[in-house]
Design a protein around this motif. Structure first.
Motif, PDB file in Angstrom:
ATOM      1  N   LEU A  80      -3.426   8.278   0.125  1.00  0.00           N
ATOM      2  CA  LEU A  80      -2.635   7.210  -0.478  1.00  0.00           C
ATOM      3  C   LEU A  80      -3.523   6.188  -1.182  1.00  0.00           C
ATOM      4  O   LEU A  80      -3.175   5.687  -2.265  1.00  0.00           O
ATOM      5  CB  LEU A  80      -1.794   6.524   0.598  1.00  0.00           C
ATOM      6  CG  LEU A  80      -0.668   7.358   1.209  1.00  0.00           C
ATOM      7  CD1 LEU A  80      -0.055   6.628   2.395  1.00  0.00           C
ATOM      8  CD2 LEU A  80       0.394   7.660   0.176  1.00  0.00           C
ATOM      9  N   THR A  81      -4.658   5.878  -0.573  1.00  0.00           N
ATOM     10  CA  THR A  81      -5.589   4.936  -1.197  1.00  0.00           C
ATOM     11  C   THR A  81      -6.121   5.488  -2.514  1.00  0.00           C
ATOM     12  O   THR A  81      -6.286   4.752  -3.499  1.00  0.00           O
ATOM     13  CB  THR A  81      -6.751   4.629  -0.242  1.00  0.00           C
ATOM     14  OG1 THR A  81      -6.234   4.139   0.994  1.00  0.00           O
ATOM     15  CG2 THR A  81      -7.685   3.589  -0.838  1.00  0.00           C
ATOM     16  N   MET A 137       2.490  -0.008  -6.762  1.00  0.00           N
ATOM     17  CA  MET A 137       3.261  -0.784  -5.792  1.00  0.00           C
ATOM     18  C   MET A 137       3.829   0.113  -4.696  1.00  0.00           C
ATOM     19  O   MET A 137       3.768  -0.218  -3.500  1.00  0.00           O
ATOM     20  CB  MET A 137       4.393  -1.525  -6.506  1.00  0.00           C
ATOM     21  CG  MET A 137       5.225  -2.410  -5.583  1.00  0.00           C
ATOM     22  SD  MET A 137       6.607  -3.202  -6.438  1.00  0.00           S
ATOM     23  CE  MET A 137       7.627  -1.772  -6.790  1.00  0.00           C
ATOM     24  N   CYS A 138       4.361   1.287  -5.083  1.00  0.00           N
ATOM     25  CA  CYS A 138       4.922   2.205  -4.089  1.00  0.00           C
ATOM     26  C   CYS A 138       3.850   2.725  -3.140  1.00  0.00           C
ATOM     27  O   CYS A 138       4.059   2.786  -1.921  1.00  0.00           O
ATOM     28  CB  CYS A 138       5.611   3.370  -4.793  1.00  0.00           C
ATOM     29  SG  CYS A 138       7.137   2.924  -5.649  1.00  0.00           S
ATOM     30  N   HIS A 139       2.692   3.075  -3.672  1.00  0.00           N
ATOM     31  CA  HIS A 139       1.616   3.556  -2.808  1.00  0.00           C
ATOM     32  C   HIS A 139       1.078   2.445  -1.899  1.00  0.00           C
ATOM     33  O   HIS A 139       0.718   2.707  -0.747  1.00  0.00           O
ATOM     34  CB  HIS A 139       0.482   4.136  -3.658  1.00  0.00           C
ATOM     35  CG  HIS A 139       0.789   5.478  -4.227  1.00  0.00           C
ATOM     36  ND1 HIS A 139       0.987   5.693  -5.571  1.00  0.00           N
ATOM     37  CD2 HIS A 139       0.950   6.697  -3.630  1.00  0.00           C
ATOM     38  CE1 HIS A 139       1.239   6.974  -5.778  1.00  0.00           C
ATOM     39  NE2 HIS A 139       1.230   7.603  -4.631  1.00  0.00           N
ATOM     40  N   SER A 140       1.038   1.222  -2.402  1.00  0.00           N
ATOM     41  CA  SER A 140       0.579   0.101  -1.568  1.00  0.00           C
ATOM     42  C   SER A 140       1.543  -0.150  -0.417  1.00  0.00           C
ATOM     43  O   SER A 140       1.124  -0.363   0.732  1.00  0.00           O
ATOM     44  CB  SER A 140       0.435  -1.155  -2.423  1.00  0.00           C
ATOM     45  OG  SER A 140      -0.522  -0.969  -3.439  1.00  0.00           O
ATOM     46  N   ALA A 176       8.387   8.307   2.096  1.00  0.00           N
ATOM     47  CA  ALA A 176       9.343   8.224   0.989  1.00  0.00           C
ATOM     48  C   ALA A 176       8.777   7.396  -0.164  1.00  0.00           C
ATOM     49  O   ALA A 176       8.889   7.778  -1.343  1.00  0.00           O
ATOM     50  CB  ALA A 176      10.658   7.614   1.483  1.00  0.00           C
ATOM     51  N   LEU A 177       8.130   6.274   0.164  1.00  0.00           N
ATOM     52  CA  LEU A 177       7.495   5.465  -0.878  1.00  0.00           C
ATOM     53  C   LEU A 177       6.344   6.214  -1.535  1.00  0.00           C
ATOM     54  O   LEU A 177       6.125   6.100  -2.750  1.00  0.00           O
ATOM     55  CB  LEU A 177       6.997   4.148  -0.274  1.00  0.00           C
ATOM     56  CG  LEU A 177       8.071   3.127   0.077  1.00  0.00           C
ATOM     57  CD1 LEU A 177       7.487   2.022   0.953  1.00  0.00           C
ATOM     58  CD2 LEU A 177       8.679   2.534  -1.189  1.00  0.00           C
ATOM     59  N   SER A 178       5.625   7.001  -0.742  1.00  0.00           N
ATOM     60  CA  SER A 178       4.545   7.802  -1.301  1.00  0.00           C
ATOM     61  C   SER A 178       5.084   8.832  -2.289  1.00  0.00           C
ATOM     62  O   SER A 178       4.510   9.044  -3.374  1.00  0.00           O
ATOM     63  CB  SER A 178       3.776   8.504  -0.181  1.00  0.00           C
ATOM     64  OG  SER A 178       2.818   9.397  -0.707  1.00  0.00           O
ATOM     65  N   MET A 179       6.199   9.474  -1.936  1.00  0.00           N
ATOM     66  CA  MET A 179       6.788  10.468  -2.834  1.00  0.00           C
ATOM     67  C   MET A 179       7.284   9.818  -4.126  1.00  0.00           C
ATOM     68  O   MET A 179       7.092  10.354  -5.220  1.00  0.00           O
ATOM     69  CB  MET A 179       7.947  11.176  -2.135  1.00  0.00           C
ATOM     70  CG  MET A 179       8.523  12.329  -2.956  1.00  0.00           C
ATOM     71  SD  MET A 179      10.008  13.052  -2.241  1.00  0.00           S
ATOM     72  CE  MET A 179      11.202  11.751  -2.536  1.00  0.00           C
ATOM     73  N   ILE A 180       7.910   8.632  -4.005  1.00  0.00           N
ATOM     74  CA  ILE A 180       8.391   7.939  -5.202  1.00  0.00           C
ATOM     75  C   ILE A 180       7.219   7.562  -6.103  1.00  0.00           C
ATOM     76  O   ILE A 180       7.268   7.733  -7.330  1.00  0.00           O
ATOM     77  CB  ILE A 180       9.195   6.687  -4.800  1.00  0.00           C
ATOM     78  CG1 ILE A 180      10.482   7.096  -4.078  1.00  0.00           C
ATOM     79  CG2 ILE A 180       9.528   5.840  -6.024  1.00  0.00           C
ATOM     80  CD1 ILE A 180      11.241   5.944  -3.475  1.00  0.00           C
TER      81      ILE A 180
END
Length: 230
Positions: A80-81, A137-140, A176-180
């Motif tokens: 993710l980072t 933003m989603c990944h953060s 879910a945020l990671s996928m978005i």
């Protein structure tokens, strides 16, 4: 006459690029509905079900599996980072290009189909900048939720608040945020080719959506379930 000539320049951009974006949006809306109604027929739904079972198993046997949980989340946070860093680096590069002189932002070849005006070139870079910002933003936010799970998964399961269900919900929000964020990043890749013409954007999106379709669905599992139903 002048207006007709201007419209002809913008015609392909006004048709091909919005159509490409709508194809991507429609596919992901269909995928979201598929995940809600038939989750086990999709990769995301099957993985979400497996993660919930994994959280419950780890919290029940926390003394033996707490190191496994920490290592798993460490690898996830590293991925993710990397995506968040890549998105913000693209944002910085695009911001630098937008603040530079117009000569730097000219298309590589004026013979490419589509509009080449200053407004259109600025629109291309601003669109990319917004998409990469949303991806960052989603990944953060995903890092934030999974970072919380990294602490909570080692709590005793008999707690009245920190239950395996609560931890699994936080973990699913993070993924879910990671996928978005990933899907926004993927959608931005065809837009990057807008500098070479809107037709290439449409062709790239038309190729990417079938590839994602084959990666997102579990065709073998669905066939097995049909056989079992008979």
């Amino acid at each position: 006459m002048y207006r007709e000539m201007e419209f002809k320049k913008y015609y392909l951009d006004l048709v091909m690029v919005p159509l490409s974006i709508m194809i991507s949006i429609c596919y992901h809306l269909w995928l979201w509905n598929k995940i809600r109604t038939q989750p086990l027929s999709t990769v995301m739904g099957a993985n979400a079900h497996a993660r919930r079972l994994w959280v419950s198993t780890v919290m029940k046997d926390n003394e033996k599996k707490h190191i496994l949980a920490i290592q798993t989340f460490r690898n996830t946070l590293m991925g993710l980072t990397l995506m968040a860093t890549t998105s913000i680096v693209w944002c910085c590069g695009l911001a630098a290009v937008l603040s530079s002189s117009y000569s730097v932002k000219k298309p590589l070849n004026n013979s490419i189909l589509g509009a080449h005006g200053q407004f259109m070139v600025a629109l291309k870079y601003v669109t990319l900048l917004v998409m990469f910002l949303f991806s960052f933003m989603c990944h953060s936010l995903s890092i934030r939720f999974i970072g919380q799970v990294n602490y909570l998964i080692n709590c005793p399961e008999d707690s009245t608040i920190v239950t395996s269900m609560y931890v699994a919900e936080l973990l699913e929000k993070g993924f879910a945020l990671s996928m978005i964020g990933n899907r926004i990043f993927y959608t931005a890749l065809p837009i990057m080719l807008w500098n070479f013409g809107p037709v290439i954007v449409f062709l790239c999106t038309s190729t990417m959506v079938p590839v994602l379709y084959n990666l997102d669905l579990l065709f073998e599992d669905s066939k097995k379930r049909k056989k079992m139903a008979y």
